[in-house]
Write a protein that holds these residues in place. Structure first.
Motif, short mmCIF file in Angstrom:
data_model
loop_
_atom_site.label_atom_id
_atom_site.label_comp_id
_atom_site.label_asym_id
_atom_site.label_seq_id
_atom_site.Cartn_x
_atom_site.Cartn_y
_atom_site.Cartn_z
N LEU A 17 4.09 -1.59 12.87
CA LEU A 17 4.26 -0.40 13.70
C LEU A 17 5.07 0.67 12.99
O LEU A 17 4.74 1.84 13.02
N THR A 18 6.16 0.24 12.33
CA THR A 18 7.04 1.19 11.65
C THR A 18 6.45 1.59 10.30
O THR A 18 6.47 2.76 9.94
N ARG A 19 5.95 0.59 9.59
CA ARG A 19 5.27 0.85 8.30
C ARG A 19 4.01 0.00 8.26
O ARG A 19 4.06 -1.23 8.34
N CYS A 20 2.87 0.65 8.12
CA CYS A 20 1.58 -0.04 8.02
C CYS A 20 1.01 0.24 6.63
O CYS A 20 0.61 1.37 6.34
N GLY A 21 1.03 -0.77 5.77
CA GLY A 21 0.52 -0.58 4.41
C GLY A 21 -1.00 -0.46 4.43
O GLY A 21 -1.68 -1.18 5.16
N ILE A 22 -1.53 0.44 3.60
CA ILE A 22 -2.98 0.63 3.54
C ILE A 22 -3.36 0.97 2.10
O ILE A 22 -2.74 1.81 1.46
N GLY A 23 -4.35 0.26 1.57
CA GLY A 23 -4.72 0.49 0.18
C GLY A 23 -6.18 0.15 -0.08
O GLY A 23 -6.76 -0.68 0.62
N VAL A 24 -6.75 0.83 -1.06
CA VAL A 24 -8.16 0.63 -1.39
C VAL A 24 -8.28 0.21 -2.85
O VAL A 24 -7.68 0.83 -3.74
N VAL A 25 -9.04 -0.86 -3.07
CA VAL A 25 -9.27 -1.40 -4.40
C VAL A 25 -10.77 -1.52 -4.61
O VAL A 25 -11.52 -1.81 -3.67
N GLU A 26 -11.19 -1.29 -5.84
CA GLU A 26 -12.61 -1.34 -6.14
C GLU A 26 -12.83 -2.24 -7.35
O GLU A 26 -12.02 -2.21 -8.28
N GLY A 27 -13.90 -2.98 -7.35
CA GLY A 27 -14.15 -3.77 -8.53
C GLY A 27 -15.22 -4.83 -8.36
O GLY A 27 -15.89 -4.91 -7.32
N ILE A 28 -15.33 -5.63 -9.41
CA ILE A 28 -16.29 -6.72 -9.48
C ILE A 28 -15.50 -7.95 -9.90
O ILE A 28 -14.65 -7.86 -10.79
N VAL A 29 -15.80 -9.08 -9.28
CA VAL A 29 -15.11 -10.31 -9.67
C VAL A 29 -15.33 -10.55 -11.16
O VAL A 29 -16.45 -10.44 -11.66
N GLY A 30 -14.25 -10.86 -11.88
CA GLY A 30 -14.37 -11.16 -13.29
C GLY A 30 -14.17 -9.96 -14.20
O GLY A 30 -14.14 -10.08 -15.42
N ARG A 31 -14.04 -8.78 -13.60
CA ARG A 31 -13.74 -7.60 -14.40
C ARG A 31 -12.46 -6.97 -13.86
O ARG A 31 -12.08 -7.22 -12.71
N PRO A 32 -11.80 -6.10 -14.62
CA PRO A 32 -10.57 -5.48 -14.11
C PRO A 32 -10.84 -4.68 -12.84
O PRO A 32 -11.84 -3.96 -12.76
N LEU A 33 -9.94 -4.83 -11.87
CA LEU A 33 -10.08 -4.09 -10.62
C LEU A 33 -9.39 -2.73 -10.76
O LEU A 33 -8.52 -2.55 -11.59
N THR A 34 -9.78 -1.80 -9.90
CA THR A 34 -9.24 -0.44 -9.96
C THR A 34 -8.57 -0.07 -8.64
O THR A 34 -9.13 -0.33 -7.57
N LEU A 35 -7.39 0.54 -8.74
CA LEU A 35 -6.75 1.11 -7.57
C LEU A 35 -7.44 2.42 -7.22
O LEU A 35 -7.58 3.30 -8.07
N VAL A 36 -7.86 2.56 -5.96
CA VAL A 36 -8.46 3.82 -5.51
C VAL A 36 -7.38 4.69 -4.86
O VAL A 36 -7.21 5.85 -5.20
N ASP A 37 -6.64 4.10 -3.92
CA ASP A 37 -5.54 4.84 -3.28
C ASP A 37 -4.68 3.85 -2.51
O ASP A 37 -5.16 2.77 -2.12
N VAL A 38 -3.44 4.22 -2.30
CA VAL A 38 -2.54 3.38 -1.50
C VAL A 38 -1.51 4.26 -0.83
O VAL A 38 -1.12 5.30 -1.37
#
Lengths: 179, 179
Positions: A17-38
Motif C-alpha cells: 500500500l505504501t510502496r508497490c514495486g513494479i518492473g518490466v523485464v524482457e527476454g528469452i530463457v538462456g539469453r541475457p534478460l533486459t530491464l525495460v522499466d522499474v
C-alpha cells in the motif's frame, strides 16, 4: 530461423500500500534478460484506504497500457507476514491480480522463497543478495532502490525463467489434460 | 415539507472469495428501513485466484450499476481472522473498496463488532442473533441465507444508522477542519 524461444515481456509486481514495486523485464530463457522499466507506486497513509487502492490500480493499469506485457507475476502474500501491514498488502495484491486478469493476461504468483531461489539459488537469500543478483542478471550499474523495486524485477525474472513451464502446465490442467 | 432526512441507499458487502455477501438497503434514520435486494456472489475454488477476483469485481460492478447506491459499506478484515481464508477475504475486500471508490462513491468500513453492536446492541452477538435482528429491522419473513447475505445487509443497515455521522466527520477531517 531464430534459434531458441520467443521473446517474452513480463511485468512483476511486489504489492504494497505504501510502496508497490513494479518492473518490466524482457527476454528469452538462456539469453541475457533486459530491464525495460522499474519504479515504485507510492500512496500516503493519510489517504483513505479505498482511495489508496484506486491510486495503485491506476498506476498498474498505466504500466499495463504502456508496456503491454505478455504476462504478470505477483508476489504471493501470506497471513504469517508482518501483521500490521499484511491486510493492505493483501488488498493491493488483489488489485494487481484483477488488473492483469481483467485484460486476459496470464497471471502467476510466486512466494518470496521461490523468487529468492530462482534469482540467487537460495530460498533464504536476504534483500541485499536479491538486489545484487537482480543487478547482475539485468546488467545494471547499481541495485534498484528501494528493495520493492528490486523485488518486482526479481519476480519478473523468476517468471521469465520459470513461468513458461508453469503456464503450460496450468493451461494443460485447466484444459483437463495431463501435462 | 418532508419531516426528517433524505432517503439513503446503501450497498453492503461482506467480502469473501467463496461467498461474497452483497445487499442493498434503503431508508432514513428513525424510520423503518427497506430491503432492496440481497444475494451472494460465489466463485469456485477450482478457478485461479485472479479469475475469481475478476468474477467478484464484475458482480459488484453489476450491482453498483443496477442499484446506484449513495454509499458502500464493507466489512473490515483483520489479520487475526481464520488464517486459511483470510488472504482471499482481504483481496476480495480490496476489490470491493476499489469498485466503489473508482466511481467516487463514499466507502465506509466497519468491524464485525461494530456491525453486531449496531444491529443487536451487543458487539458479541452471534450469527443467529445478527440474522434475527436483520429480519426484524427489514421486516422480512425469514433470516436471509446464507449468513454472508445477512451480514451484508447488517453492514448496510449499520451504515444507514451510523455512516451519515461518520461520513460528515471524515469529510471535515479530510478538509482539515475540526468536526
Amino acid at each position: 530461423m531464430e534459434r531458441g524461444g520467443v521473446t517474452v515481456r513480463v511485468l512483476g509486481i511486489d504489492p504494497g500500500l505504501t510502496r508497490c514495486g513494479i518492473g518490466v523485464v524482457e527476454g528469452i530463457v538462456g539469453r541475457p534478460l533486459t530491464l525495460v522499466d522499474v519504479n515504485v507506486l507510492r500512496t500516503s497513509a493519510s489517504v483513505p484506504i479505498a482511495q489508496r487502492l484506486v491510486t495503485i490500480e491506476r498506476g498498474i493499469d498505466a504500466w499495463l497500457d504502456e508496456y503491454s506485457p505478455d504476462a504478470v507475476a505477483v508476489e504471493r502474500v501470506f497471513a504469517r507476514s508482518d501483521s500490521s501491514t499484511i491486510m493492505g498488502t493483501a488488498q493491493a495484491s488483489g488489485i494487481a491480480l484483477v488488473a492483469a486478469a481483467r485484460r486476459g493476461l496470464p497471471v502467476a504468483t510466486y512466494t518470496p522463497s521461490e523468487v529468492k531461489a530462482a534469482v540467487s539459488g537460495s530460498g533464504r537469500a536476504d534483500k541485499a543478495q536479491v538486489g545484487a543478483m537482480v543487478t547482475r542478471i539485468l546488467r545494471l550499474d547499481a541495485p534498484p532502490k528501494p528493495a520493492d523495486a528490486a523485488d518486482a524485477l526479481a519476480l519478473a525474472v523468476t517468471h521469465v525463467w520459470r513461468g513458461g513451464a508453469r503456464a503450460r502446465i496450468d493451461a494443460a490442467v485447466a484444459a483437463g489434460r495431463t501435462p
